[in-house]
Enzyme design. Structure first.
Site, PDB file in Angstrom:
ATOM      1  CD  GLU A 134      -4.645 -12.919  14.981  1.00 18.51           C
ATOM      2  OE1 GLU A 134      -5.267 -12.282  15.850  1.00 18.51           O
ATOM      3  OE2 GLU A 134      -3.656 -12.488  14.393  1.00 18.51           O
ATOM      4  CD  GLU A 241      -0.878 -11.528   9.279  1.00 14.17           C
ATOM      5  OE1 GLU A 241      -0.457 -10.899  10.277  1.00 14.17           O
ATOM      6  OE2 GLU A 241      -2.069 -11.847   9.158  1.00 14.17           O
TER       7      GLU A 241
HETATM    8  O1  LIG Z   1      -3.086  -9.527  16.294  1.00 13.30           O
HETATM    9  C1  LIG Z   1      -2.102 -10.098  17.009  1.00 13.30           C
HETATM   10  C2  LIG Z   1      -2.181 -10.067  18.392  1.00 13.30           C
HETATM   11  C3  LIG Z   1      -1.201 -10.637  19.109  1.00 13.30           C
HETATM   12  C4  LIG Z   1      -0.153 -11.220  18.478  1.00 13.30           C
HETATM   13  C5  LIG Z   1      -0.068 -11.240  17.114  1.00 13.30           C
HETATM   14  C6  LIG Z   1      -1.045 -10.709  16.371  1.00 13.30           C
HETATM   15  C7  LIG Z   1      -0.899 -10.759  14.896  1.00 13.30           C
HETATM   16  N1  LIG Z   1      -2.047 -10.307  14.198  1.00 13.30           N
HETATM   17  C8  LIG Z   1      -1.763  -9.873  12.852  1.00 13.30           C
HETATM   18  C9  LIG Z   1      -0.862  -8.720  12.932  1.00 13.30           C
HETATM   19  C10 LIG Z   1      -1.119  -7.544  12.422  1.00 13.30           C
HETATM   20  C11 LIG Z   1      -2.438  -7.265  11.804  1.00 13.30           C
HETATM   21  O2  LIG Z   1      -2.330  -6.211  10.859  1.00 13.30           O
HETATM   22  C12 LIG Z   1      -2.937  -8.517  11.110  1.00 13.30           C
HETATM   23  O3  LIG Z   1      -4.200  -8.276  10.521  1.00 13.30           O
HETATM   24  C13 LIG Z   1      -3.080  -9.644  12.102  1.00 13.30           C
HETATM   25  O4  LIG Z   1      -3.459 -10.831  11.419  1.00 13.30           O
END
Ligand SMILES: Oc1ccccc1CN[C@@H]1C=C[C@@H](O)[C@H](O)[C@H]1O
Length: 337
Positions: A134, A241
């Protein structure tokens, strides 16, 4: 011994089917369902910096080791998650012993130590790593997300993470991972970042498309255009995911409003069935570029979406219900020819 055909068997000719796991997943009913349906796992939290390396001189291996041992015993692939991220990273990384911000060189050394130690420990057992998670900003007018990593070490830290991982495990597949990667404006910024890494000769092997989708997005055309665009970079594509929320995307966290409905109505479930049917139809069409599809969490019994973005609002994003039974959408995913 379980002879029931699961997702992994229906998709044997296409790609491995994975699931994010935590401590609960490794025993009892959940482990039984996992082994029936999946042949790849990703630790949901166990390998994140705040969990596995909570203090400068302390590594916490227990849960990650048990997940990897479970995978070895059951001959499951393991995707490592994640080596460089702006979230779930402990403050100590950025502070010296006097509590002042560390220098660039110190931060790079700490990151190298972390990656070398973690990737080195699971060398030969973790075949793919979400090295960088990200790094693209949520604001369409910006490019890279501003974080303490970038503030202190500059953009070069992004490439360094891949180099550190490759140095310690040259056989591991190294991925850039992000969400909303099918939205055209973010797709083009992810493409720009990954193309630069490739052009700079950085050891990157794939793009992880998180697939935190909903009954409202992506459209078929957005999904297909994103696959075409990323495939043109010549890298492997992993959906890392996957879940299909029954609510529209919200960026800001908030609490559930009094009286806010959080039931899976027949109308919502019909929309989810159609969305899952479309998603897997497109995945099968692009099987030459897609080398893994992983769901984030096992069943509607527990989803990270029950807490994000709305704390306490029940979501129903997966193919198995709260009793670990196959939902209607499951049969649309496996019933193809
Ligand atoms: O972290 C975020 C913030 C905003 C939107 C989406 C995300 C998605 N982010 C994901 C979701 C869940 C976590 O457990 C994962 O490690 C992460 O990659």
């Amino acid at each position: 011994q379980n002879n029931t055909k699961g997702l992994k068997d229906y998709y044997q000719e296409f790609f491995p089917i994975g699931v994010a796991v935590n401590g609960r997943s490794l025993a009892g009913q959940e482990a039984h369902l996992l082994l029936q349906e999946f042949n790849s796992i990703t630790p949901e939290n166990a390998m994140k910096m705040e969990v596995i390396h909570p203090r400068k001189l302390e590594y916490n291996w227990a849960l990650a080791d048990s997940i990897v041992a479970f995978a070895q015993k059951n001959r499951l692939r393991v995707r490592g998650h994640t080596l460089l991220w702006h979230e779930q990273v402990p403050d100590w990384f950025f502070l010296d012993d006097q509590g002042a911000p560390v220098t660039k060189d110190t931060l790079l050394k700490r990151l190298k130590d972390h990656i070398t130690t973690v990737v080195g420990r699971y060398k030969g057992k973790v075949y793919a790593w979400d090295v960088l998670n990200e790094a693209i900003d949520d604001n369409p007018k910006q490019f890279l997300r501003q974080s303490k990593w970038l503030e202190i070490a500059g953009e070069e830290i992004l490439a360094k993470a891949f180099e550190y991982a490759h140095e310690v495990d040259p056989d591991a597949l190294l991925f850039y991972n992000d969400y909303n990667s099918e939205r055209p404006e973010k797709r083009e910024r992810i493409y720009r970042l990954v193309k630069k890494l490739v052009d700079d000769g950085v050891p990157i092997h794939g793009i992880g498309l998180q697939g935190h989708w909903s009954i409202f997005e992506p459209s078929t055309s957005d999904l297909e255009q994103a696959l075409e665009r990323y495939a043109s970079l010549g890298l492997q594509l992993h959906f890392t995911e996957l879940d299909v929320s029954v609510y529209p995307w919200e960026k800001e966290r908030r609490r559930k409003r009094p009286g806010e409905i959080d039931a899976l109505t027949p109308a919502l479930e019909e929309k989810q069935i159609a969305q899952y049917e479309m998603i897997f139809s497109v995945f099968r069409k692009y099987k030459s570029h897609i080398t893994s599809v992983t769901f984030w969490n096992l069943s509607d019994r527990y989803s990270w979406l029950d807490h994000y973005p709305v704390q306490g609002r029940k979501n129903y994003p997966l193919l198995f219900d709260r009793n670990l039974e196959r939902k209607k959408a499951y049969y649309k995913v496996v019933d193809f020819k």
